[in-house]
Design a protein around this motif. Sequence first.
Motif, PDB file in Angstrom:
ATOM      1  N   ARG A 138       0.833  -1.206   0.000  1.00 53.73           N
ATOM      2  CA  ARG A 138       0.000   0.000   0.000  1.00 53.73           C
ATOM      3  C   ARG A 138       0.871   1.262   0.000  1.00 53.73           C
ATOM      4  O   ARG A 138       0.560   2.243  -0.665  1.00 53.73           O
ATOM      5  N   ILE A 139       1.972   1.246   0.744  1.00 55.73           N
ATOM      6  CA  ILE A 139       2.873   2.394   0.744  1.00 55.73           C
ATOM      7  C   ILE A 139       3.473   2.600  -0.644  1.00 55.73           C
ATOM      8  O   ILE A 139       3.577   3.732  -1.137  1.00 55.73           O
ATOM      9  N   ALA A 140       3.851   1.507  -1.304  1.00 61.06           N
ATOM     10  CA  ALA A 140       4.373   1.614  -2.667  1.00 61.06           C
ATOM     11  C   ALA A 140       3.317   2.201  -3.593  1.00 61.06           C
ATOM     12  O   ALA A 140       3.630   3.029  -4.469  1.00 61.06           O
ATOM     13  N   ALA A 141       2.063   1.815  -3.398  1.00 59.31           N
ATOM     14  CA  ALA A 141       0.985   2.331  -4.241  1.00 59.31           C
ATOM     15  C   ALA A 141       0.757   3.814  -3.989  1.00 59.31           C
ATOM     16  O   ALA A 141       0.514   4.577  -4.934  1.00 59.31           O
ATOM     17  N   ILE A 142       0.852   4.240  -2.756  1.00 57.63           N
ATOM     18  CA  ILE A 142       0.682   5.668  -2.437  1.00 57.63           C
ATOM     19  C   ILE A 142       1.744   6.487  -3.143  1.00 57.63           C
ATOM     20  O   ILE A 142       1.465   7.556  -3.697  1.00 57.63           O
ATOM     21  N   ARG A 143       2.955   5.994  -3.157  1.00 55.91           N
ATOM     22  CA  ARG A 143       4.056   6.733  -3.787  1.00 55.91           C
ATOM     23  C   ARG A 143       3.849   6.922  -5.285  1.00 55.91           C
ATOM     24  O   ARG A 143       4.280   7.923  -5.852  1.00 55.91           O
ATOM     25  N   SER A 144       3.205   5.964  -5.914  1.00 53.51           N
ATOM     26  CA  SER A 144       3.064   6.035  -7.372  1.00 53.51           C
ATOM     27  C   SER A 144       1.726   6.617  -7.815  1.00 53.51           C
ATOM     28  O   SER A 144       1.551   6.918  -8.986  1.00 53.51           O
ATOM     29  N   GLU A 145       0.786   6.804  -6.879  1.00 52.04           N
ATOM     30  CA  GLU A 145      -0.556   7.266  -7.238  1.00 52.04           C
ATOM     31  C   GLU A 145      -0.554   8.769  -7.530  1.00 52.04           C
ATOM     32  O   GLU A 145      -0.116   9.578  -6.722  1.00 52.04           O
ATOM     33  N   THR A 146      -1.056   9.140  -8.702  1.00 49.34           N
ATOM     34  CA  THR A 146      -1.119  10.554  -9.085  1.00 49.34           C
ATOM     35  C   THR A 146      -2.508  11.148  -8.904  1.00 49.34           C
ATOM     36  O   THR A 146      -2.659  12.369  -8.901  1.00 49.34           O
ATOM     37  N   ASP A 147      -3.516  10.312  -8.756  1.00 46.19           N
ATOM     38  CA  ASP A 147      -4.869  10.792  -8.475  1.00 46.19           C
ATOM     39  C   ASP A 147      -4.930  11.104  -6.981  1.00 46.19           C
ATOM     40  O   ASP A 147      -4.861  10.204  -6.139  1.00 46.19           O
ATOM     41  N   LEU A 148      -5.070  12.377  -6.620  1.00 43.32           N
ATOM     42  CA  LEU A 148      -4.970  12.785  -5.229  1.00 43.32           C
ATOM     43  C   LEU A 148      -6.110  12.244  -4.373  1.00 43.32           C
ATOM     44  O   LEU A 148      -5.929  11.997  -3.177  1.00 43.32           O
ATOM     45  N   VAL A 149      -7.290  12.062  -4.958  1.00 41.78           N
ATOM     46  CA  VAL A 149      -8.403  11.486  -4.205  1.00 41.78           C
ATOM     47  C   VAL A 149      -8.102  10.030  -3.859  1.00 41.78           C
ATOM     48  O   VAL A 149      -8.287   9.595  -2.712  1.00 41.78           O
ATOM     49  N   LYS A 150      -7.626   9.265  -4.838  1.00 44.46           N
ATOM     50  CA  LYS A 150      -7.270   7.871  -4.586  1.00 44.46           C
ATOM     51  C   LYS A 150      -6.097   7.783  -3.617  1.00 44.46           C
ATOM     52  O   LYS A 150      -6.056   6.886  -2.754  1.00 44.46           O
ATOM     53  N   ARG A 151      -5.151   8.712  -3.751  1.00 44.01           N
ATOM     54  CA  ARG A 151      -3.980   8.703  -2.865  1.00 44.01           C
ATOM     55  C   ARG A 151      -4.399   8.912  -1.411  1.00 44.01           C
ATOM     56  O   ARG A 151      -3.933   8.225  -0.502  1.00 44.01           O
ATOM     57  N   GLU A 152      -5.295   9.861  -1.185  1.00 44.63           N
ATOM     58  CA  GLU A 152      -5.769  10.095   0.182  1.00 44.63           C
ATOM     59  C   GLU A 152      -6.473   8.860   0.726  1.00 44.63           C
ATOM     60  O   GLU A 152      -6.291   8.479   1.894  1.00 44.63           O
ATOM     61  N   ALA A 153      -7.288   8.213  -0.109  1.00 48.97           N
ATOM     62  CA  ALA A 153      -7.999   7.010   0.325  1.00 48.97           C
ATOM     63  C   ALA A 153      -7.010   5.910   0.715  1.00 48.97           C
ATOM     64  O   ALA A 153      -7.199   5.210   1.724  1.00 48.97           O
ATOM     65  N   LEU A 154      -5.943   5.750  -0.072  1.00 48.07           N
ATOM     66  CA  LEU A 154      -4.931   4.750   0.247  1.00 48.07           C
ATOM     67  C   LEU A 154      -4.237   5.065   1.567  1.00 48.07           C
ATOM     68  O   LEU A 154      -3.906   4.161   2.345  1.00 48.07           O
ATOM     69  N   MET A 155      -4.018   6.354   1.835  1.00 53.16           N
ATOM     70  CA  MET A 155      -3.363   6.722   3.090  1.00 53.16           C
ATOM     71  C   MET A 155      -4.275   6.451   4.282  1.00 53.16           C
ATOM     72  O   MET A 155      -3.803   6.043   5.350  1.00 53.16           O
ATOM     73  N   HIS A 156      -5.568   6.666   4.129  1.00 56.52           N
ATOM     74  CA  HIS A 156      -6.489   6.293   5.207  1.00 56.52           C
ATOM     75  C   HIS A 156      -6.472   4.777   5.429  1.00 56.52           C
ATOM     76  O   HIS A 156      -6.508   4.306   6.578  1.00 56.52           O
ATOM     77  N   GLU A 157      -6.418   4.013   4.344  1.00 52.84           N
ATOM     78  CA  GLU A 157      -6.355   2.560   4.478  1.00 52.84           C
ATOM     79  C   GLU A 157      -5.084   2.150   5.228  1.00 52.84           C
ATOM     80  O   GLU A 157      -5.106   1.250   6.077  1.00 52.84           O
ATOM     81  N   ALA A 158      -3.963   2.817   4.915  1.00 50.89           N
ATOM     82  CA  ALA A 158      -2.695   2.496   5.572  1.00 50.89           C
ATOM     83  C   ALA A 158      -2.758   2.819   7.057  1.00 50.89           C
ATOM     84  O   ALA A 158      -2.303   2.028   7.894  1.00 50.89           O
ATOM     85  N   GLU A 159      -3.335   3.979   7.396  1.00 46.38           N
ATOM     86  CA  GLU A 159      -3.431   4.305   8.826  1.00 46.38           C
ATOM     87  C   GLU A 159      -4.372   3.339   9.534  1.00 46.38           C
ATOM     88  O   GLU A 159      -4.120   2.930  10.674  1.00 46.38           O
ATOM     89  N   ASP A 160      -5.469   2.950   8.874  1.00 41.06           N
ATOM     90  CA  ASP A 160      -6.374   1.962   9.464  1.00 41.06           C
ATOM     91  C   ASP A 160      -5.620   0.667   9.775  1.00 41.06           C
ATOM     92  O   ASP A 160      -5.763   0.087  10.856  1.00 41.06           O
TER      93      ASP A 160
END
Length: 596
Positions: free
Chosen positions: A75-97
């Motif tokens: 998930r961290i690797a995906a956050i680094r490569s994600e350019t869609d900021l809405v999707k990136r924020e969602a991934l970061m919430h998933e990581a914190e969860d």
Amino acid sequence: MKKKYLALVLAACMTASLAACGSTAADTSAPAATTEEAADTAAAESTEAADTAAATGEHGPSSEAAPAWEDYDARIAAIRSETDLVKREALMHEAEDELMNTWAVVPLYYYNDSYLQKTDVENIYSNLFGFKYFGFAKTPTNTLDLQIASEPDKLDPALNSTVDGACLAILNFSGLFAYDENGQLVPELADSYEMSEDGMTYTFTMKDGLKWSDGEALDANDVLYSWNRLADENTAADYSYLCSVFATKDDGTLDIEASEDGKTFTAHLNAPCAYFLDLCAFPAFYPVPQQAVEAADGADTNPGAWALEAGFVGSGPFVLTEWKHNESMTYEPNPNYWAADKVSLTKINFMLSSDDTAIYNAFQDGSLQFADTIPTDMMATVKDTPEYHKIPTLGTYYCGFNVNSELFAGKTVEEAAAMREAFTLLIDRQYIVDAIAQANQEVANTFIPTGMSDGNGGEFRANDDAYTYPDEENVGYFNPTDMEGNTEKAIELLKSAGYEFDESGMLSANTPINMTYLTNDSEGNVKIGEAIQQDFAMIGINVTVETREWSVFLNERKDGQFDFAREGWLADYNDPINMLEMWETTSGNNDMQFGR
């Protein structure tokens, strides 16, 4: 800046360790990966590493109780490569969860920075990340006597992972960028920069006539050497994972380059990075002098050997001229600093101490003009004086469990998590803030703090249409103020993990729980450990508080030599990824030993 976090009394500013060590950047010889591809690749690599560890027996004593960590790394690797900021924020919430659901990270409160400063001292400033700038201070005598911590752990900026070390690095070195007195990014060694239209390439033009403190020329080649050194696994820098923002060349080095004349420096990223200039102002990325680094005795086995005593070469406003270990440090102006005309002080003297009472007495008798430590029992006295300062910072004071501790031996992953959740719920955070910290800190029930950006124009720690925290009323993962309800739930959780309780709600002698709490030896941090000890004792859990001198504490914690430990993290830049990537399996700041 996991990546000292500061050896300060909690009641003062309680700044905390920064820092971690490294992921490798993606190979840009192939097309840019999609989020899913990045996740799949990272998961495969993590699984391969896990299989290797299983084959070689490289697991902690209780790894069967530790959470699997391949998905988190992916998930961290995906956050680094994600350019869609809405999707990136969602991934970061998933990581914190996912992080919070391990219950290994136990947030206590969000930082404020409190310190004492004499009223005739001017132009000391700081930023949201706990960095303090002393180089342009003004005093009536043109000398400054101050305290920020005890003996520093490392002075090589690439190897430092503490806030006090960062403050010293800022005094001794310079970066391409810096923060000004308003907390804004401004060019420092760079004169200007250009960013490509796609946000993937930055080209910096260096200032003319730059020199190291020994008079040798400083140019873009020094930046090139230093950034590749930071990323090199042989350097063993805790912050090497920050280099994951760069593309890499076929030989594995960073895709960065210096012009032949040393005038321009170019960095190629593997994805647009909104905080890249913040990295350029972060001490780990400060240039260091190659000749001095590589010529030092012991450099082959200790990359920081060149900066173990006074007199080493730097590029900042001051140089370290005397170092009486565990006692004091003396800095004097660097005549070759690019902005030497802005420096008015002739000497800065640091008191190296963790004795809060001695520090306070020295401030009171005028021996110190600045003290970053305030004794707990003096907070009420000083808070209404003009010498007391409280400023906001972006970080979280927390504690954490080693997931491979013998404390969890024989438990399943679910039982170990239930134990840690129970321990989390037993801590009276409001008491810690009111009676120990005493700077009106906000109690914490998420790891990412109040005020941190979501990377998409909003605040991360907030409920919105896209995400709602599990504890909706309190915007977090649990209600930190319902101590009666929390205690009842904690007992039920411990019962689910196999522990027995008597009718009065006390842990049975048949199923005892004994653990150690590791902390550095400054007063406020010890008192927090003692408060936790008392909270746990309320239901019969035995906690032994163990203290260590700062540098010993840092290394024992990093090596996983603890059950439960004091922690703290001040953000290195204003983006949640900074507080999430530190928990990757390979990170040097992964004190909780996830994935290991």
